[in-house]
Design a protein around this motif. Structure first.
Motif, PDB file in Angstrom:
ATOM      1  N   PRO A  61       0.829  -1.208   0.000  1.00  0.00           N
ATOM      2  CA  PRO A  61       0.000   0.000   0.000  1.00  0.00           C
ATOM      3  C   PRO A  61       0.862   1.257   0.000  1.00  0.00           C
ATOM      4  CG  PRO A  61      -0.613  -1.509   1.784  1.00  0.00           C
ATOM      5  CD  PRO A  61       0.665  -2.010   1.211  1.00  0.00           C
ATOM      6  N   ALA A  62       0.243   2.391  -0.317  1.00  0.00           N
ATOM      7  CA  ALA A  62       0.962   3.665  -0.317  1.00  0.00           C
ATOM      8  C   ALA A  62       1.606   3.887   1.047  1.00  0.00           C
ATOM      9  CB  ALA A  62      -0.005   4.800  -0.638  1.00  0.00           C
ATOM     10  N   VAL A  89       7.995 -11.461   3.390  1.00  0.00           N
ATOM     11  CA  VAL A  89       8.646 -10.172   3.160  1.00  0.00           C
ATOM     12  C   VAL A  89       8.073  -9.178   4.167  1.00  0.00           C
ATOM     13  CG1 VAL A  89       9.002  -8.277   1.528  1.00  0.00           C
ATOM     14  CG2 VAL A  89       8.988 -10.655   0.714  1.00  0.00           C
ATOM     15  N   ASP A  90       8.941  -8.592   4.979  1.00  0.00           N
ATOM     16  CA  ASP A  90       8.494  -7.614   5.973  1.00  0.00           C
ATOM     17  C   ASP A  90       8.298  -6.250   5.319  1.00  0.00           C
ATOM     18  OD1 ASP A  90       8.508  -9.015   8.587  1.00  0.00           O
ATOM     19  OD2 ASP A  90      10.609  -9.363   8.092  1.00  0.00           O
ATOM     20  N   ILE A  91       7.149  -5.631   5.599  1.00  0.00           N
ATOM     21  CA  ILE A  91       6.866  -4.296   5.078  1.00  0.00           C
ATOM     22  C   ILE A  91       6.225  -3.458   6.179  1.00  0.00           C
ATOM     23  CG2 ILE A  91       5.580  -2.937   3.386  1.00  0.00           C
ATOM     24  CD1 ILE A  91       5.725  -5.211   1.456  1.00  0.00           C
ATOM     25  N   TYR A  92       6.818  -2.295   6.441  1.00  0.00           N
ATOM     26  CA  TYR A  92       6.188  -1.318   7.326  1.00  0.00           C
ATOM     27  C   TYR A  92       5.044  -0.651   6.567  1.00  0.00           C
ATOM     28  CZ  TYR A  92       9.666  -1.146  11.116  1.00  0.00           C
ATOM     29  OH  TYR A  92      10.462  -1.420  12.198  1.00  0.00           O
ATOM     30  N   VAL A  93       3.893  -0.550   7.192  1.00  0.00           N
ATOM     31  CA  VAL A  93       2.751   0.087   6.550  1.00  0.00           C
ATOM     32  C   VAL A  93       2.032   0.998   7.541  1.00  0.00           C
ATOM     33  CG1 VAL A  93       2.326  -1.691   4.823  1.00  0.00           C
ATOM     34  CG2 VAL A  93       1.307  -1.905   7.094  1.00  0.00           C
ATOM     35  N   PRO A  99      -3.861  -7.992   4.916  1.00  0.00           N
ATOM     36  CA  PRO A  99      -2.623  -8.743   4.649  1.00  0.00           C
ATOM     37  C   PRO A  99      -2.802  -9.695   3.477  1.00  0.00           C
ATOM     38  CG  PRO A  99      -3.766  -9.660   6.546  1.00  0.00           C
ATOM     39  CD  PRO A  99      -4.530  -8.425   6.155  1.00  0.00           C
ATOM     40  N   THR A 100      -1.689 -10.216   3.001  1.00  0.00           N
ATOM     41  CA  THR A 100      -1.703 -11.211   1.935  1.00  0.00           C
ATOM     42  C   THR A 100      -0.619 -12.240   2.231  1.00  0.00           C
ATOM     43  OG1 THR A 100      -1.684 -11.510  -0.484  1.00  0.00           O
ATOM     44  CG2 THR A 100      -0.042 -10.032   0.439  1.00  0.00           C
ATOM     45  N   PRO A 101      -0.809 -13.499   1.867  1.00  0.00           N
ATOM     46  CA  PRO A 101       0.219 -14.516   2.121  1.00  0.00           C
ATOM     47  C   PRO A 101       1.563 -14.131   1.509  1.00  0.00           C
ATOM     48  CG  PRO A 101      -1.835 -15.551   1.459  1.00  0.00           C
ATOM     49  CD  PRO A 101      -2.030 -14.079   1.259  1.00  0.00           C
ATOM     50  N   GLY A 102       2.621 -14.386   2.252  1.00  0.00           N
ATOM     51  CA  GLY A 102       3.959 -14.080   1.773  1.00  0.00           C
ATOM     52  C   GLY A 102       4.470 -12.722   2.185  1.00  0.00           C
TER      53      GLY A 102
END
Length: 295
Positions: A61-62, A89-93, A99-102
């Motif tokens: 996401p943005a 895959v770690d992502i700060y949001v 969420p989505t798998p992976g």
């Protein structure tokens, strides 16, 4: 006639490819692999770790920021990140996106300052120092967390002091007290996790602390070798020999270095993975070598 699929970026958004007329839904389905919702790559490509990270960044996401081991991979950390990003895959949001798998979403309470960010061809990731902190605090095992900090610092040229300075400034981040404590045992000179673990074993024993990456020269000033760990006063050089050292060219160089070290009076200890499983025996060998060096 088949379209020039190779003109599409890898990875790419399926909706954009369809709206631009580059692909039909049928072509997208049979010729490409779905990595994340609306994110695809050519079906012939191997799903390499960096491809997964870039695909996750495209899906994010943005305001999303690549973090943890995924950021470590972009910073060329090679020991832990490649395997870990294949799991998630770690992502700060910001906010609470679906969420989505992976992908492992990490809630970002407030925007990260520019000093804690790095850019990689359109992707925004955490800086080396912030990446080292996050990889350590998201790791349960203390020694592995130390090895992760060492690995990021070694690959990026970031000093442990800079990581510690950032850790001291951060507020409201879970796990910081533990990371600050672990940083006291870190050393970015370690060239591999086994070297980190070997250094920790020696430093926690009654033996003197070794010097990492000790450069050894002969009487003419020519460099013979760089010991993974060493004791200059006692002339004891310690090397961790991984499976890489079985390659002929490396084995031949090691044999030459062993002979040269012996000629100038250095003791040469070659440590392997099985030896690490018997720490008491290993410490006795190092202690005996130090004792011989003092005579």
């Amino acid at each position: 006639m088949r379209e020039k699929d190779h003109d599409l970026p890898a990875p790419f958004r399926g909706s954009h490819a369809r709206s631009a007329g580059a692909l039909t839904s049928h072509q997208l389905r049979i010729r490409h692999r779905r990595l994340f919702p609306d994110v695809y790559c050519d079906a012939s490509l191997n799903t390499e770790p960096e491809l997964l990270v870039r695909a996750a960044g495209l899906w994010a996401p943005a305001g999303g920021i690549i973090a943890g081991s995924a950021a470590g991979l972009l910073h060329r950390e090679r020991w832990f990140s490649p395997e870990e990003v294949t799991r998630a895959v770690d992502i700060y949001v910001p906010g609470t996106p679906r969420p989505t798998p992976g992908v492992r979403l990490r809630r970002l309470r407030s925007p990260l300052p520019a000093a804690q960010l790095s850019r990689f061809e359109g992707l925004i990731a955490t800086s080396p120092a912030r990446t080292a902190i996050d990889m350590a605090r998201w790791e349960d095992d203390d020694d592995t967390a130390i090895a992760k900090i060492d690995a990021v610092c070694n690959r990026t040229g970031t000093s442990v002091r800079d990581v510690a300075a950032l850790a001291a400034r951060l507020r409201g981040v879970n796990g910081l007290p533990r990371v600050r404590t672990l940083l006291r045992s870190c050393d970015g000179r370690a060239d591999s996790p086994p070297e980190t673990r070997l250094r920790l074993l020696l430093c926690r024993s009654d033996l003197p602390d070794p010097t990492p990456q000790l450069e050894i020269r002969n009487e003419f000033g020519a460099k013979i070798a760089v010991a993974d760990l060493g004791y200059e006063r006692e002339k004891v050089a310690i090397f961790y020999d991984s499976e890489l050292h079985r390659r002929r060219e490396i084995w031949e160089f090691d044999a030459w270095a062993n002979a040269e070290l012996d000629e100038i009076g250095w003791q040469n200890l070659r440590i392997t993975a099985p030896m690490m499983r018997s720490p008491a025996t290993l410490l006795r060998k190092v202690g005996a070598a130090l004792e011989r060096g003092r005579i």
